[in-house]
Write a protein that holds these residues in place. Structure first.
Motif, short mmCIF file in Angstrom:
data_model
loop_
_atom_site.label_atom_id
_atom_site.label_comp_id
_atom_site.label_asym_id
_atom_site.label_seq_id
_atom_site.Cartn_x
_atom_site.Cartn_y
_atom_site.Cartn_z
N TYR A 1 0.88 -1.17 0.00
CA TYR A 1 0.00 0.00 0.00
C TYR A 1 0.91 1.22 0.00
O TYR A 1 1.79 1.34 0.87
N ASN A 2 0.75 2.10 -0.96
CA ASN A 2 1.62 3.26 -1.07
C ASN A 2 3.10 2.88 -1.06
O ASN A 2 3.92 3.51 -0.40
N HIS A 3 3.41 1.80 -1.80
CA HIS A 3 4.81 1.35 -1.98
C HIS A 3 5.45 0.91 -0.67
O HIS A 3 6.68 0.95 -0.53
N MET A 4 4.65 0.46 0.29
CA MET A 4 5.15 -0.02 1.58
C MET A 4 4.44 -1.31 1.95
O MET A 4 3.31 -1.56 1.53
N TYR A 5 5.09 -2.11 2.79
CA TYR A 5 4.45 -3.28 3.38
C TYR A 5 3.44 -2.83 4.43
O TYR A 5 3.72 -1.96 5.24
N GLY B 1 -13.03 15.81 -12.45
CA GLY B 1 -13.86 15.56 -11.28
C GLY B 1 -13.65 14.19 -10.67
O GLY B 1 -14.35 13.82 -9.73
N GLY B 2 -12.69 13.42 -11.20
CA GLY B 2 -12.39 12.11 -10.65
C GLY B 2 -11.60 12.22 -9.36
O GLY B 2 -10.89 13.21 -9.12
N ILE B 3 -11.71 11.20 -8.52
CA ILE B 3 -11.08 11.23 -7.19
C ILE B 3 -9.67 10.67 -7.28
O ILE B 3 -9.46 9.51 -7.61
N VAL B 4 -8.69 11.52 -6.96
CA VAL B 4 -7.28 11.14 -6.96
C VAL B 4 -6.93 10.46 -5.64
O VAL B 4 -6.09 9.54 -5.61
N ASN B 5 -7.56 10.87 -4.56
CA ASN B 5 -7.27 10.34 -3.23
C ASN B 5 -8.33 10.86 -2.28
O ASN B 5 -9.00 11.86 -2.57
N ASP B 6 -8.51 10.17 -1.16
CA ASP B 6 -9.46 10.64 -0.14
C ASP B 6 -8.78 10.64 1.23
O ASP B 6 -9.09 9.84 2.09
N PRO B 7 -7.87 11.57 1.44
CA PRO B 7 -7.10 11.58 2.69
C PRO B 7 -7.83 12.26 3.83
O PRO B 7 -8.86 12.91 3.66
N ALA C 1 -4.68 7.93 1.41
CA ALA C 1 -5.12 6.60 1.00
C ALA C 1 -4.12 6.08 -0.04
O ALA C 1 -3.07 6.68 -0.28
N ASP C 2 -4.45 4.96 -0.68
CA ASP C 2 -3.49 4.26 -1.52
C ASP C 2 -3.46 4.80 -2.94
O ASP C 2 -3.99 4.20 -3.87
N SER C 3 -2.85 5.96 -3.11
CA SER C 3 -2.54 6.47 -4.45
C SER C 3 -1.50 7.56 -4.31
O SER C 3 -1.38 8.21 -3.26
N ASP C 4 -0.74 7.79 -5.37
CA ASP C 4 0.35 8.75 -5.34
C ASP C 4 -0.18 10.18 -5.41
O ASP C 4 -0.82 10.56 -6.38
N VAL C 5 0.13 10.98 -4.40
CA VAL C 5 -0.31 12.38 -4.36
C VAL C 5 0.88 13.33 -4.28
O VAL C 5 0.78 14.48 -4.71
N LEU C 6 2.01 12.85 -3.78
CA LEU C 6 3.18 13.73 -3.64
C LEU C 6 3.54 14.37 -4.99
O LEU C 6 3.68 15.59 -5.09
N LEU C 7 3.67 13.55 -6.03
CA LEU C 7 4.05 14.08 -7.34
C LEU C 7 2.92 14.91 -7.94
O LEU C 7 3.17 15.90 -8.65
N LEU D 1 -14.97 3.85 2.91
CA LEU D 1 -14.56 3.54 1.55
C LEU D 1 -13.08 3.19 1.48
O LEU D 1 -12.25 3.75 2.20
N SER D 2 -12.76 2.29 0.56
CA SER D 2 -11.38 1.90 0.33
C SER D 2 -11.00 2.29 -1.09
O SER D 2 -11.65 1.87 -2.06
N TYR D 3 -9.94 3.11 -1.21
CA TYR D 3 -9.51 3.55 -2.52
C TYR D 3 -9.01 2.36 -3.34
O TYR D 3 -8.36 1.47 -2.82
#
Length: 380
Positions: free
Chosen positions: A33-37, A104-110, A125-131, A246-248
């Motif tokens: 999840y997010n490039h981590m165990y 209007g799509g959801i990139v993340n729901d932090p 949540a489990d998607s890249d937002v930093l970049l 909800l789970s991304y």
């Protein structure tokens, strides 16, 4: 899952500061999840559920990476990321927000944390937002610094979590309100503590800011929690579906918009501030959506575990949607699910057919959340 066990994916998958502690305390399986165990197996998931709802569990959720937005324009830039109106957000407050793209799509729901007037964390949540955020900042003209700080959260969740927090921090933490945070320390370990969590139960998140002391923090919490029945565990799929959480990548993704999820309350199209996706979301609102998320009760033998694929949903011989998250709730004694269906099939009481791996099964659209709809437990 470490080198001594001969199992792993290499150095490109990161380990949390609590990784070794979770192995000592019974972690048997991990996901990524997010490039981590992330520990996902401490034995019987039903036992984990009852530990959570009757006592307390400690979960390694360092995979909730933080994107820090800091600088003179931090508040303006953070508002640009989300359709939720942040104008009244106070220092020390947390908010569940959506990050949307131009369509209007959801990139993340932090969960958004405001640590200072000019400093925010997005707990992801489990998607890249930093970049994503760094890319938006380049041409924004705003004075912000965006980075991933070395911060690793733990979740302490369950009805006895308040007793454990009192044992750890004393009475000073007992007035911490729901979706509020406090910067503090424990035995010199720098922490941010928030009244948040992914369980729909009373709970806290402890954000470790010194990775070298992860093992020490884990053991300190487990020792304090022993008299209250604290167990090492993992975020409970059963409880989060009961609570309609909800789970991304399961219940939503970048192709899902807030109106399909019934999250209109997180979208303010009338505020003056501009945000990414505002024009698209206005168009979606005005046109209406062709599908909606619903809750389902599935009439079948108790599911052996959560679904690992999207199960098709049929009505009148046609596919009208899919089950996104399903599980058997031992407390409710039934199979419950979150699903995305055509708007015409979204009314409460609508009968549908789900294509389970074991064969077709009847299902009925019901209200969600399935348990504690007013979140009295989490806000207690």
């Amino acid at each position: 899952m470490n080198d001594t066990h001969g199992v792993g994916f290499g150095t490109q998958i990161r380990r949390s500061p609590f990784f070794d502690a979770t192995l000592r305390w019974g972690a048997q399986g991990f996901s990524v999840y997010n490039h981590m165990y992330i520990p996902r197996d401490f034995g019987d998931p039903v036992a984990n559920f009852w530990n959570l709802v009757e006592r307390a569990i400690l979960c390694d959720v360092a995979v909730e990476r933080q994107v820090e937005i800091a600088g003179p324009d931090a508040a303006c830039f953070t508002q640009m990321l989300t359709p939720r109106n942040l104008s009244a957000m106070q220092v020390g407050q947390c908010k569940y927000v959506l990050i949307t793209n131009a369509e209007g799509g959801i990139v993340n729901d932090p969960v958004l944390l405001r640590l200072a007037e000019d400093r925010f964390w997005l707990s992801l949540a489990d998607s890249d937002v930093l970049l994503w955020a760094q890319g938006l900042a380049i041409h924004s003209g705003m004075d912000v610094t965006i980075r991933e700080p070395v911060v690793s959260p733990l979740q302490l969740q369950g009805p006895r979590s308040g007793d454990i927090v009192r044992e750890l921090f004393g009475d000073a933490m007992m007035d911490l309100g729901y979706y509020r945070l406090r910067q503090t320390e424990l035995d010199g370990i720098p922490l941010v503590v928030s009244r948040t969590g992914w369980s729909s139960e009373l709970g806290y998140e402890l954000y470790l800011q010194d990775a070298a002391r992860g093992d020490e923090l884990w053991e300190r919490i487990m020792a304090a929690g022993g008299p209250f029945g604290l167990a090492a565990g993992h975020t409970s799929t059963i409880r989060r579906i009961e609570g309609g959480m909800l789970s991304y990548h399961a219940d939503m993704d970048i192709g899902t918009n807030p109106f399909e999820l019934g999250l209109d309350r997180l979208v303010d199209l009338d505020m003056e501030a501009e945000f990414v996706g505002k024009t698209a979301l206005r168009q979606i609102r005005d046109a209406g959506v062709s599908r909606r998320q619903v809750g389902l009760v599935i009439e079948a033998e108790p599911l052996a575990g959560p679904n690992t694929t999207f199960w098709p949903i049929e009505a009148r011989g046609e596919t009208v949607g899919k089950v996104t998250s399903a599980v058997h709730s031992p407390r409710l004694g039934r199979n419950i699910a979150l699903a995305m269906v055509a708007s015409a099939e979204a009314e409460i009481g609508t009968e549908l057919k789900v294509a389970l791996p074991s064969g077709p099964a009847r299902a009925t659209v019901v209200e969600r959340p399935f348990h504690d709809p007013k979140k009295r437990l989490a806000a207690a």
